[in-house]
Design an enzyme around this catalytic site. Structure first.
Site, PDB file in Angstrom:
ATOM      1  N   TYR A 138       4.726  -3.779   7.637  1.00 50.73           N
ATOM      2  CA  TYR A 138       5.718  -4.542   7.983  1.00 50.73           C
ATOM      3  C   TYR A 138       7.079  -3.806   7.515  1.00 50.73           C
ATOM      4  CZ  TYR A 138       5.366  -6.839   3.743  1.00 50.73           C
ATOM      5  OH  TYR A 138       5.160  -7.100   2.411  1.00 50.73           O
ATOM      6  N   GLY A 139       6.968  -3.093   6.295  1.00 51.47           N
ATOM      7  CA  GLY A 139       8.293  -2.672   6.044  1.00 51.47           C
ATOM      8  C   GLY A 139       8.290  -0.921   5.837  1.00 51.47           C
ATOM      9  N   LEU A 164       6.324   1.290   5.213  1.00 49.06           N
ATOM     10  CA  LEU A 164       5.090   1.839   5.584  1.00 49.06           C
ATOM     11  C   LEU A 164       5.383   2.127   7.083  1.00 49.06           C
ATOM     12  CD1 LEU A 164       2.367   0.632   3.595  1.00 49.06           C
ATOM     13  CD2 LEU A 164       3.274   2.860   3.346  1.00 49.06           C
ATOM     14  N   GLU A 179       2.072   0.125  -3.622  1.00 46.99           N
ATOM     15  CA  GLU A 179       2.806  -1.067  -3.713  1.00 46.99           C
ATOM     16  C   GLU A 179       2.563  -1.950  -5.153  1.00 46.99           C
ATOM     17  OE1 GLU A 179       4.188  -1.591  -1.262  1.00 46.99           O
ATOM     18  OE2 GLU A 179       3.459  -0.304   0.244  1.00 46.99           O
TER      19      GLU A 179
HETATM   20  N1  PCA Z   1       5.818  -1.473   2.159  1.00 47.77           N
HETATM   21  C1  PCA Z   1       4.284  -2.388   2.592  1.00 47.77           C
HETATM   22  C2  PCA Z   1       4.864  -3.544   2.112  1.00 47.77           C
HETATM   23  C3  PCA Z   1       6.364  -3.523   1.904  1.00 47.77           C
HETATM   24  C4  PCA Z   1       6.609  -2.323   2.018  1.00 47.77           C
HETATM   25  O1  PCA Z   1       8.060  -1.941   2.006  1.00 47.77           O
HETATM   26  C5  PCA Z   1       4.547  -2.340   4.167  1.00 47.77           C
HETATM   27  O2  PCA Z   1       5.284  -1.618   4.710  1.00 47.77           O
HETATM   28  O3  PCA Z   1       3.875  -3.146   4.917  1.00 47.77           O
END
Ligand code: PCA
Length: 120
Positions: free
Chosen positions: A7-8, A10, A75
């Site tokens: 959700y971020g 990635l 992470e």
């Molecule tokens: N990376 C992971 C968790 C938060 C982030 O920036 C993601 O994209 O899901």
């Protein structure tokens, strides 16, 4: 192989998306209600929010074990920054559940940013 909800950073277009190189994109997805995002500056953290009605948007990927181990390092699982847990997904997501990274540090004083982390 693991089905992972991201959700971020990635997500496609995100600053850490290259960590998903060679993995399989399944499609867009949304969690069930009960989760929101906080901004940690350059990246978001998803946390449980019992009153939430929207859930969080993201992408579903199939990742291999080597990639997942690398993502766990990225992470900060060992440092307790995130934990990787199962999350329920809302229709019409392409699966009913997936693994995801939940933010573990205190988020009081941080900015809630709702259901979507903007990339690109
Ligand atoms: N990376 C992971 C968790 C938060 C982030 O920036 C993601 O994209 O899901």
């Amino acid at each position: 192989m693991t089905t992972l909800f991201v959700y971020g950073t990635l997500k496609r277009g995100g600053s850490n998306h290259h960590f998903l190189a060679g993995q399989v994109y399944i499609g867009p997805a949304r969690t069930q209600p009960g989760f929101i995002l906080y901004s940690l500056g350059d990246y978001p953290g998803m946390v449980r929010a019992p009153g939430d009605t929207l859930g969080v948007t993201g992408e579903l990927w199939t990742v291999d074990d080597a990639c997942l181990a690398e993502l766990d390092r990225l992470e900060g699982l060992d440092e307790g920054l995130y934990e990787r847990v199962d999350v329920l997904l809302a229709p019409p997501s392409p699966a009913s559940s997936a693994q995801t990274y939940l933010y573990l540090h205190p988020h009081h004083g941080l900015a809630p940013i709702g259901d979507t982390w903007p990339v690109g």
